[in-house]
Scaffold this motif. Sequence first.
Motif, PDB file in Angstrom:
ATOM      1  N   ASP A  30      -1.052   4.644  12.944  1.00  0.00           N
ATOM      2  CA  ASP A  30      -1.162   4.550  11.485  1.00  0.00           C
ATOM      3  C   ASP A  30      -0.539   5.749  10.798  1.00  0.00           C
ATOM      4  OD1 ASP A  30      -2.472   2.156  11.783  1.00  0.00           O
ATOM      5  OD2 ASP A  30      -4.487   3.010  11.624  1.00  0.00           O
ATOM      6  N   LEU A  31      -0.736   6.925  11.356  1.00  0.00           N
ATOM      7  CA  LEU A  31      -0.166   8.139  10.773  1.00  0.00           C
ATOM      8  C   LEU A  31       1.361   8.071  10.740  1.00  0.00           C
ATOM      9  CD1 LEU A  31      -0.476  11.068   9.760  1.00  0.00           C
ATOM     10  CD2 LEU A  31      -0.486  11.791  12.151  1.00  0.00           C
ATOM     11  N   VAL A  33       3.314   5.285  10.977  1.00  0.00           N
ATOM     12  CA  VAL A  33       3.798   4.165  10.167  1.00  0.00           C
ATOM     13  C   VAL A  33       3.796   4.517   8.687  1.00  0.00           C
ATOM     14  CG1 VAL A  33       3.220   1.834   9.388  1.00  0.00           C
ATOM     15  CG2 VAL A  33       3.216   2.381  11.836  1.00  0.00           C
ATOM     16  N   ARG A  34       2.760   5.252   8.222  1.00  0.00           N
ATOM     17  CA  ARG A  34       2.662   5.601   6.801  1.00  0.00           C
ATOM     18  C   ARG A  34       3.861   6.429   6.323  1.00  0.00           C
ATOM     19  NH1 ARG A  34      -2.911   6.572   7.867  1.00  0.00           N
ATOM     20  NH2 ARG A  34      -2.522   8.828   7.972  1.00  0.00           N
ATOM     21  N   ARG A  35       4.472   7.184   7.229  1.00  0.00           N
ATOM     22  CA  ARG A  35       5.567   8.073   6.828  1.00  0.00           C
ATOM     23  C   ARG A  35       6.900   7.674   7.477  1.00  0.00           C
ATOM     24  NH1 ARG A  35       3.568  14.093   5.728  1.00  0.00           N
ATOM     25  NH2 ARG A  35       5.395  13.831   4.408  1.00  0.00           N
ATOM     26  N   GLU A  37       9.369   5.888   6.427  1.00  0.00           N
ATOM     27  CA  GLU A  37      10.547   6.038   5.577  1.00  0.00           C
ATOM     28  C   GLU A  37      10.946   7.499   5.431  1.00  0.00           C
ATOM     29  OE1 GLU A  37      10.195   4.026   1.881  1.00  0.00           O
ATOM     30  OE2 GLU A  37       9.894   2.046   2.784  1.00  0.00           O
ATOM     31  N   ASP A  38       9.956   8.400   5.415  1.00  0.00           N
ATOM     32  CA  ASP A  38      10.269   9.834   5.339  1.00  0.00           C
ATOM     33  C   ASP A  38      11.010  10.292   6.598  1.00  0.00           C
ATOM     34  OD1 ASP A  38       8.991   9.951   2.895  1.00  0.00           O
ATOM     35  OD2 ASP A  38       7.087  10.626   3.737  1.00  0.00           O
ATOM     36  N   HIS A  75       8.800   2.217  13.195  1.00  0.00           N
ATOM     37  CA  HIS A  75       7.655   1.309  13.384  1.00  0.00           C
ATOM     38  C   HIS A  75       7.577   0.868  14.847  1.00  0.00           C
ATOM     39  CE1 HIS A  75       6.140   0.438   9.253  1.00  0.00           C
ATOM     40  NE2 HIS A  75       7.340   0.917   8.916  1.00  0.00           N
ATOM     41  N   HIS A 121       4.198  16.480  11.852  1.00  0.00           N
ATOM     42  CA  HIS A 121       3.163  15.767  11.104  1.00  0.00           C
ATOM     43  C   HIS A 121       2.008  15.337  11.998  1.00  0.00           C
ATOM     44  CE1 HIS A 121       6.108  14.603   7.631  1.00  0.00           C
ATOM     45  NE2 HIS A 121       5.600  15.821   7.488  1.00  0.00           N
ATOM     46  N   HIS A 125      -1.581  16.734  11.005  1.00  0.00           N
ATOM     47  CA  HIS A 125      -2.395  15.807  10.221  1.00  0.00           C
ATOM     48  C   HIS A 125      -3.186  14.797  11.050  1.00  0.00           C
ATOM     49  CE1 HIS A 125      -0.426  17.385   6.657  1.00  0.00           C
ATOM     50  NE2 HIS A 125       0.759  17.128   7.203  1.00  0.00           N
TER      51      HIS A 125
END
Length: 310
Positions: A30-31, A33-35, A37-38, A75, A121, A125
Amino acid sequence: MGLNNGSIERRKKIVGLEPSDVARIAAIKDLVVRRAEDYSATLFEHLSGLDEARKLFDNRALLDKARRLEVEHVHGLVSGDYGMKYVEQRLELGLLYALAGLETSVFLGAFHQLLRLVGSHVIRHSEHTPLDAFDAFMSLKKVAFFDVGLIIDVLVFERERVIRQQQEAIRELSTPVLQLRDRLLMLPIIGVIDTYRARLITENLLEAIRARRAKVAVMDITGVATIDSRVANHILQTVTAARLMGAQVIVTGITAPVAQSLVALGIELSKLDTVGDLQGGIELAEQTLGYRVQQSDATVPRINGIHGAS
């Protein structure tokens, strides 16, 4: 590239990807996938500063597709499913980068920037302990190296394919079969004749004889400096094959060094029709076909056929 389920599993084993790695990757899915695009943006930001990637950025449609596929790539890295469908997606991305002319070193540098940001990250995080987060990232790197192997193989394969096509085109241009007139062909040969080129000469000549229903072909080797025994025998085989197809091959332009080497090699040339120069070879070919040269009133030679004007 000959990939199948067996070779895919072998590649996973090479990078050490095991079921326990898949479980650790799931913990940070999840961590990541959330980023996604970054991470993808970091890769393209790095490429944007390189002249070697200019072709990619000059093609907007290609760039947009690359951005989309790279997000899907991120992804996929944490999907936990690394089978044939996953491999096909990586191959598609590799083909796109190959089309953009990316060198392997350029791709590796950009992909390293992406992985560096992912690792940073994840360590900072993740809800897990730093050690667990580090282990999860190391498991993710195994998948990343699995991907790198696939994409680099595509880049190398496509580059070699282009080189092979270019070499083939050069060889085709180096063995042209020209039609001088109806049923008369000429094959000028210049440069070194190796075994491969000798075979190509045979194939091109026989195909032209059949396609153009030729009766005589003049093979001019004035531009050939040396001929070894294998090439000489191949020329003899070409002459024999042409004869079986109903065509006569006249060899012209045998230089003194080539003649001496053929004699020294003991090549049997009794079945070979030879003429000193190209003009003489063409004249003999025209006589064989029934043409004759007539002098016009304007002192311009005119060639007529025995059975009518050509």
